[in-house]
Write a protein that holds these residues in place. Structure first.
Motif, PDB file in Angstrom:
ATOM      1  N   THR A 191       0.847  -1.194   0.000  1.00  0.00           N
ATOM      2  CA  THR A 191       0.000   0.000   0.000  1.00  0.00           C
ATOM      3  C   THR A 191       0.883   1.245   0.000  1.00  0.00           C
ATOM      4  OG1 THR A 191      -0.112   0.034   2.425  1.00  0.00           O
ATOM      5  CG2 THR A 191      -1.875  -1.147   1.258  1.00  0.00           C
ATOM      6  N   MET A 192       0.246   2.393  -0.201  1.00  0.00           N
ATOM      7  CA  MET A 192       0.934   3.682  -0.203  1.00  0.00           C
ATOM      8  C   MET A 192       0.095   4.659   0.604  1.00  0.00           C
ATOM      9  SD  MET A 192       1.854   6.073  -3.509  1.00  0.00           S
ATOM     10  CE  MET A 192       0.118   6.326  -3.940  1.00  0.00           C
ATOM     11  N   THR A 193       0.723   5.426   1.486  1.00  0.00           N
ATOM     12  CA  THR A 193      -0.041   6.355   2.310  1.00  0.00           C
ATOM     13  C   THR A 193      -0.406   7.615   1.525  1.00  0.00           C
ATOM     14  OG1 THR A 193       1.878   7.565   3.166  1.00  0.00           O
ATOM     15  CG2 THR A 193       1.214   5.542   4.331  1.00  0.00           C
ATOM     16  N   TRP A 194      -1.423   8.301   2.017  1.00  0.00           N
ATOM     17  CA  TRP A 194      -1.798   9.578   1.414  1.00  0.00           C
ATOM     18  C   TRP A 194      -0.666  10.597   1.583  1.00  0.00           C
ATOM     19  CZ3 TRP A 194      -6.120  10.892  -1.442  1.00  0.00           C
ATOM     20  CH2 TRP A 194      -7.114   9.909  -1.536  1.00  0.00           C
ATOM     21  N   ASP A 195       0.083  10.484   2.668  1.00  0.00           N
ATOM     22  CA  ASP A 195       1.240  11.373   2.844  1.00  0.00           C
ATOM     23  C   ASP A 195       2.255  11.151   1.737  1.00  0.00           C
ATOM     24  OD1 ASP A 195       0.221  12.562   5.113  1.00  0.00           O
ATOM     25  OD2 ASP A 195       1.324  11.261   6.518  1.00  0.00           O
ATOM     26  N   GLU A 196       2.499   9.891   1.376  1.00  0.00           N
ATOM     27  CA  GLU A 196       3.412   9.595   0.268  1.00  0.00           C
ATOM     28  C   GLU A 196       2.895  10.180  -1.034  1.00  0.00           C
ATOM     29  OE1 GLU A 196       5.518   5.490   0.455  1.00  0.00           O
ATOM     30  OE2 GLU A 196       3.592   5.205   1.471  1.00  0.00           O
ATOM     31  N   LEU A 197       1.574  10.058  -1.260  1.00  0.00           N
ATOM     32  CA  LEU A 197       0.993  10.633  -2.467  1.00  0.00           C
ATOM     33  C   LEU A 197       1.256  12.136  -2.527  1.00  0.00           C
ATOM     34  CD1 LEU A 197      -0.942  10.336  -4.969  1.00  0.00           C
ATOM     35  CD2 LEU A 197      -2.789  10.986  -3.408  1.00  0.00           C
ATOM     36  N   GLN A 198       1.056  12.819  -1.410  1.00  0.00           N
ATOM     37  CA  GLN A 198       1.268  14.258  -1.380  1.00  0.00           C
ATOM     38  C   GLN A 198       2.738  14.613  -1.595  1.00  0.00           C
ATOM     39  OE1 GLN A 198      -1.421  14.620   2.358  1.00  0.00           O
ATOM     40  NE2 GLN A 198      -1.477  16.660   1.432  1.00  0.00           N
ATOM     41  N   GLU A 199       3.647  13.818  -1.034  1.00  0.00           N
ATOM     42  CA  GLU A 199       5.070  14.067  -1.233  1.00  0.00           C
ATOM     43  C   GLU A 199       5.463  13.915  -2.698  1.00  0.00           C
ATOM     44  OE1 GLU A 199       7.039  11.378   1.357  1.00  0.00           O
ATOM     45  OE2 GLU A 199       6.346  12.345   3.199  1.00  0.00           O
ATOM     46  N   ILE A 200       4.926  12.873  -3.336  1.00  0.00           N
ATOM     47  CA  ILE A 200       5.223  12.668  -4.758  1.00  0.00           C
ATOM     48  C   ILE A 200       4.634  13.809  -5.583  1.00  0.00           C
ATOM     49  CG2 ILE A 200       4.849  11.155  -6.747  1.00  0.00           C
ATOM     50  CD1 ILE A 200       4.777   8.796  -4.775  1.00  0.00           C
ATOM     51  N   ALA A 201       3.440  14.253  -5.226  1.00  0.00           N
ATOM     52  CA  ALA A 201       2.811  15.352  -5.950  1.00  0.00           C
ATOM     53  C   ALA A 201       3.636  16.631  -5.835  1.00  0.00           C
ATOM     54  CB  ALA A 201       1.397  15.582  -5.428  1.00  0.00           C
ATOM     55  N   VAL A 232       0.857   1.818 -12.265  1.00  0.00           N
ATOM     56  CA  VAL A 232      -0.169   1.934 -11.231  1.00  0.00           C
ATOM     57  C   VAL A 232       0.521   1.833  -9.877  1.00  0.00           C
ATOM     58  CG1 VAL A 232      -2.293   0.986 -10.267  1.00  0.00           C
ATOM     59  CG2 VAL A 232      -1.901   0.894 -12.736  1.00  0.00           C
ATOM     60  N   LEU A 233       0.293   2.828  -9.022  1.00  0.00           N
ATOM     61  CA  LEU A 233       0.907   2.843  -7.705  1.00  0.00           C
ATOM     62  C   LEU A 233       0.078   2.018  -6.722  1.00  0.00           C
ATOM     63  CD1 LEU A 233       2.039   6.587  -7.458  1.00  0.00           C
ATOM     64  CD2 LEU A 233       3.216   4.619  -8.489  1.00  0.00           C
ATOM     65  N   PRO A 234       0.674   1.587  -5.625  1.00  0.00           N
ATOM     66  CA  PRO A 234      -0.050   0.723  -4.665  1.00  0.00           C
ATOM     67  C   PRO A 234      -1.320   1.387  -4.138  1.00  0.00           C
ATOM     68  CG  PRO A 234       2.303   0.717  -4.202  1.00  0.00           C
ATOM     69  CD  PRO A 234       2.082   1.782  -5.234  1.00  0.00           C
ATOM     70  N   PRO A 235      -2.289   0.591  -3.693  1.00  0.00           N
ATOM     71  CA  PRO A 235      -3.535   1.143  -3.150  1.00  0.00           C
ATOM     72  C   PRO A 235      -3.262   2.143  -2.027  1.00  0.00           C
ATOM     73  CG  PRO A 235      -3.725  -1.234  -3.436  1.00  0.00           C
ATOM     74  CD  PRO A 235      -2.296  -0.884  -3.699  1.00  0.00           C
ATOM     75  N   LEU A 236      -4.046   3.213  -1.998  1.00  0.00           N
ATOM     76  CA  LEU A 236      -3.877   4.255  -0.997  1.00  0.00           C
ATOM     77  C   LEU A 236      -4.352   3.782   0.373  1.00  0.00           C
ATOM     78  CD1 LEU A 236      -4.971   7.337  -3.098  1.00  0.00           C
ATOM     79  CD2 LEU A 236      -2.743   7.050  -1.985  1.00  0.00           C
ATOM     80  N   GLU A 237      -3.567   4.102   1.391  1.00  0.00           N
ATOM     81  CA  GLU A 237      -3.862   3.691   2.754  1.00  0.00           C
ATOM     82  C   GLU A 237      -3.984   4.915   3.646  1.00  0.00           C
ATOM     83  OE1 GLU A 237      -1.980   0.856   6.295  1.00  0.00           O
ATOM     84  OE2 GLU A 237      -0.792   1.348   4.517  1.00  0.00           O
ATOM     85  N   GLY A 238      -5.068   4.981   4.402  1.00  0.00           N
ATOM     86  CA  GLY A 238      -5.251   6.032   5.383  1.00  0.00           C
ATOM     87  C   GLY A 238      -4.972   5.535   6.782  1.00  0.00           C
ATOM     88  N   SER A 239      -5.449   6.263   7.769  1.00  0.00           N
ATOM     89  CA  SER A 239      -5.183   5.914   9.163  1.00  0.00           C
ATOM     90  C   SER A 239      -5.821   4.592   9.572  1.00  0.00           C
ATOM     91  CB  SER A 239      -5.689   7.030  10.080  1.00  0.00           C
ATOM     92  OG  SER A 239      -7.090   7.232   9.899  1.00  0.00           O
ATOM     93  N   GLU A 240      -6.847   4.156   8.833  1.00  0.00           N
ATOM     94  CA  GLU A 240      -7.552   2.913   9.167  1.00  0.00           C
ATOM     95  C   GLU A 240      -7.339   1.822   8.132  1.00  0.00           C
ATOM     96  OE1 GLU A 240      -9.110   2.517  12.067  1.00  0.00           O
ATOM     97  OE2 GLU A 240      -8.477   4.547  12.585  1.00  0.00           O
ATOM     98  N   GLY A 241      -6.306   1.963   7.305  1.00  0.00           N
ATOM     99  CA  GLY A 241      -6.019   0.930   6.320  1.00  0.00           C
ATOM    100  C   GLY A 241      -6.317   1.382   4.904  1.00  0.00           C
ATOM    101  N   ALA A 242      -6.432   0.408   4.016  1.00  0.00           N
ATOM    102  CA  ALA A 242      -6.629   0.696   2.592  1.00  0.00           C
ATOM    103  C   ALA A 242      -8.038   0.331   2.124  1.00  0.00           C
ATOM    104  CB  ALA A 242      -5.599  -0.066   1.756  1.00  0.00           C
TER     105      ALA A 242
END
Length: 426
Positions: free
Chosen positions: A172-182, A293-303
Motif C-alpha cells: 500500500t501507499m499512504t496519502w502522505d506519500e501521495l502528497q510528497e510525490i505530488a 499503477v501505484l499501490p492502493p492508498l492507505e489512510g489511518s484505518e487501512g486501505a
C-alpha cells in the motif's frame, strides 16, 4: 460502476472456459414437458463482456439440457425504472443483473429470492466478508457479487523518475506519500495530481473507510449520518493539495475520463481513476507513454474501499429459483468469473478468480497492482440507507463541489451535509 472501458488484450477472445456445469435441476415441469428455460437479463454492454457472458451461458446449456438459459440483453441506462415496471407487471426475468446499490431496495420490498441456502459455500468463503455484506439484506443473501472497481493512482513513470521519485512498490501507499510525490513532480506547467471530481460523492464515500469515514450508521429509514474527522479527511487532503498547487484545480470540474488527456500530455504526473481505466490507458495512451499503477492508498484505518459490486439475483416469483441458483453457482466459478472480469476490465469478487486473472494478465501494465486492491474491499453502509440517493444528489454533491471550489470551509461542509440530511429525513 457500470462506466468502464473495453479491456483489449490478446488473450480475452482466446479465454477458454474449462468448467463443466455442476448439474442443474430439471425443474417442476417434468421431462415430458421439455427443458426448463431461465431468462437472464444481462446488462453487459462491451463486446468482449457480451462474448464472455455468452460463452459461460453456452457452456452451461451444453452440459445442462434440462435447464436452458436464455440471455435477454438490456442496457444500464434506465434499468432501475425498467425493473420497477417489470416487477410490478409480473414480467421480471428469472435472473437479474444489476449492482448492490440497486438491488437493496428491491430486496427490502420483497422482490428478490433468498439465496442463503442455495449459494455455493465455496464461493461465499472465497469472497471478502465486506463484499458479501453488500448483498446481504436482513440476514438473507439476495445476490451473487461478481465484478468491482477500485480507485487507483496512475502515474507517469517518466515524470516521477525525472523528479527523483522512487516508485513505491509496497503493498500500500499512504496519502502522505501521495502528497510528497505530488510536491516533487509539480513544476512549471505540470501539477503533481489530477483528479476528476466533477461528481465527488462516489469517490469520497468509496475511499472514506480508509480513514474510518463510513458516514452512516443503521439502515433503512432509521439510518443516521455522522460527519467527523474520518469523513472529512479526503476532502481536506484534496483542498490542501489544491491550495498548494500540487493538484490541478481544473480537474476538479472534470470527469475522470476527461482528466486522461492532461495525463497523456504530461500536464499532471498522476491521476486517481477507476481501476478499469488501466484498459483504456493501455489502448489509448500515446506511443511510448510510460505509466505505472501505484499501490492502493492507505489512510489511518487501512486501505479499505467501500464495495458496490455488480450482482446477479433471482426473481422471487421465478418458478425455478433452485435451478437459477445452480446456474449462478456455475457462473461464479473462478474460471468463469475471471474470464468475465478480464473482458470487462474489472476486479473479480472472489480471491480465486482474482488469482486466475492475475496469472492470465502477468506482464500487462498495472494489473497486478489493480487486482491486489481487491483484498481491501469492505462493507458500504450507504447501500442500506433509504434516503441516500436523494441526499447524494441534492445535498452531498453540491456541498462537496462548493467546498472543493474554496467557497466553504470544513465546518461549513460538515454542517451542510448533516443539516441537509436532517431536512430530508425529518
Amino acid at each position: 460502476m457500470h462506466t468502464r472501458g473495453a479491456f483489449i488484450v490478446a488473450s480475452v477472445t482466446g479465454t477458454v472456459l474449462l468448467l463443466t456445469a455442476c448439474g442443474g435441476g430439471s425443474g417442476d415441469d417434468g421431462a415430458d414437458e421439455g427443458p426448463v428455460t431461465l431468462t437472464f437479463q444481462s446488462l453487459s454492454d462491451q463486446p468482449a463482456a457480451i462474448e464472455a457472458t455468452e460463452n459461460i451461458v453456452d457452456a452451461w446449456n451444453a452440459e445442462n439440457p434440462d435447464v436452458q438459459v436464455e440471455i435477454v440483453p438490456a442496457g444500464w441506462d434506465g434499468i432501475y425504472d425498467k425493473l420497477i415496471t417489470q416487477f410490478n407487471g409480473g414480467a421480471a426475468p428469472d435472473i437479474i443483473h444489476y449492482e448492490a446499490a440497486g438491488i437493496v431496495p428491491f430486496a427490502v420490498d420483497g422482490y428478490l429470492a433468498d439465496l442463503t441456502d442455495l449459494i455455493s459455500e465455496d464461493f461465499v468463503s472465497d469472497v471478502p466478508e465486506g463484499v458479501m455484506s453488500t448483498v446481504t439484506v436482513d440476514d438473507q443473501v439476495v445476490g451473487y457479487p461478481t465484478e468491482l472497481q477500485s480507485y487507483m493512482v496512475f502515474a507517469n513513470r517518466t515524470l516521477l523518475e525525472q523528479a527523483g521519485v522512487e516508485i513505491p512498490t509496497g503493498d500500500t501507499m499512504t496519502w502522505d506519500e501521495l502528497q510528497e510525490i505530488a510536491r516533487a513532480t509539480t513544476s512549471g506547467t505540470t501539477a503533481g495530481l489530477g483528479w476528476g471530481l466533477k461528481s465527488p460523492t462516489a469517490a469520497f464515500m468509496t475511499m472514506g473507510p480508509s480513514f474510518g469515514g463510513t458516514y452512516f450508521e443503521g439502515s433503512g429509514a432509521d439510518a443516521t449520518l455522522t460527519v467527523g474527522d474520518g469523513e472529512l479527511a479526503i476532502p481536506e487532503i484534496v483542498s490542501e493539495m489544491t491550495a498548494e498547487g500540487t493538484l490541478a484545480p481544473v480537474t476538479l470540474t472534470q470527469s475522470g475520463s476527461e482528466v486522461l488527456a492532461s495525463f497523456y500530455a504530461g500536464q499532471v504526473a498522476m491521476t486517481i481513476q477507476g481501476s478499469y481505466q488501466a484498459a483504456n490507458i493501455t489502448a489509448d495512451a500515446p506511443e511510448g507513454f510510460d505509466w505505472v499503477v501505484l499501490p492502493p492508498l492507505e489512510g489511518s484505518e487501512g486501505a479499505g474501499q467501500a464495495a458496490n459490486p455488480q450482482t446477479l439475483s433471482v426473481n422471487i416469483d421465478s418458478e425455478h429459483v433452485e435451478e437459477a441458483a445452480d446456474f449462478l453457482n456455475f457462473f461464479t466459478e473462478p474460471e468463469n468469473l475471471a474470464a468475465l472480469n478480464q473482458a470487462d476490465a474489472l476486479i473479480p469478487s472472489s480471491t480465486s478468480a482474482r488469482d486466475l486473472m492475475a496469472e492470465e494478465l502477468a506482464g500487462e501494465p498495472g494489473w497486478d497492482v489493480v487486482l491486489s486492491s481487491g483484498e481491501y474491499f469492505t462493507e458500504a453502509p450507504y447501500l442500506f440507507v433509504d434516503a441516500y440517493a436523494q441526499w447524494k444528489d441534492t445535498v452531498a454533491t453540491p456541498a462537496f463541489q462548493r467546498f472543493l471550489a474554496g467557497e466553504t470551509d470544513s465546518a461549513t461542509l460538515a454542517d451542510e451535509l448533516t443539516s441537509g440530511w436532517d431536512e430530508i429525513t425529518s
